[in-house]
Design a protein around this motif. Structure first.
Motif: not given
Length: 164
Positions: A39, A43, A108, A146-154
């Motif tokens: 994942k 990402a 990030q 959005d990319g930053d938020r995706t990394m936070t979620e991962l």
């Protein structure tokens, strides 16, 4: 070029973020290769695509002002890229999950630089009455965030737990 007004600063900063994106794109590919979590790899490659889109948008805007997109070199991103390579790729980290956590950290940091840069550019474009450019730059800002938020979620919902 001497910076005499907000338009000069706007062009300078467009070129700076173009340079930042150019540098970030390459190291993001390297981080994707070093990542082990599927994942995270996906990402990061989506991040590469987003960075490429941002570069295209920036180049178009810069050229529309009669300037060269490569007219500036971003030393801030140069340092972040150096850190990303040093800590995310070259550092001796024996646990794959811990390396993935470090890769997220480094990505990030670069993303936050981009968010700050695009945010300023949106504000400058609005103040200069460049509405269409402001909209294009806002899309770049949102994609970066959005990319930053995706990394936070991962990180929060898997990678950090596995690394602990």
């Amino acid at each position: 070029m001497a910076l005499a007004n907000l338009k000069d600063i706007y062009i300078d900063q467009l070129q700076d973020i173009f340079s930042a994106d150019t540098q970030a794109e390459k190291v993001t590919r390297e981080l994707a290769e070093a990542a082990s979590d599927p994942k995270l790899k996906k990402a990061l490659m989506a991040g590469v695509e987003g960075i490429e889109e941002g570069r295209k948008t920036l180049a178009e805007i810069i050229k529309s002002h009669g300037e060269d997109p490569t007219g500036e070199f971003c030393k801030g991103m140069e340092g972040l890229v150096k850190e990303a390579r040093s800590h995310g790729i070259e550092e001796e980290i024996t646990d794959a999950d811990a390396r993935d956590a470090m890769i997220i950290t480094q990505y990030q940091r670069m993303a936050h630089y981009g968010i700050a840069g695009y945010g300023c550019l949106v504000a400058f474009a609005k103040r200069l009455g460049l509405t269409e450019e402001a909209h294009k730059l806002q899309r770049c800002l949102e994609a970066t965030a959005d990319g930053d938020r995706t990394m936070t979620e991962l990180a929060e919902f898997g990678i950090n737990q596995a690394a602990a």
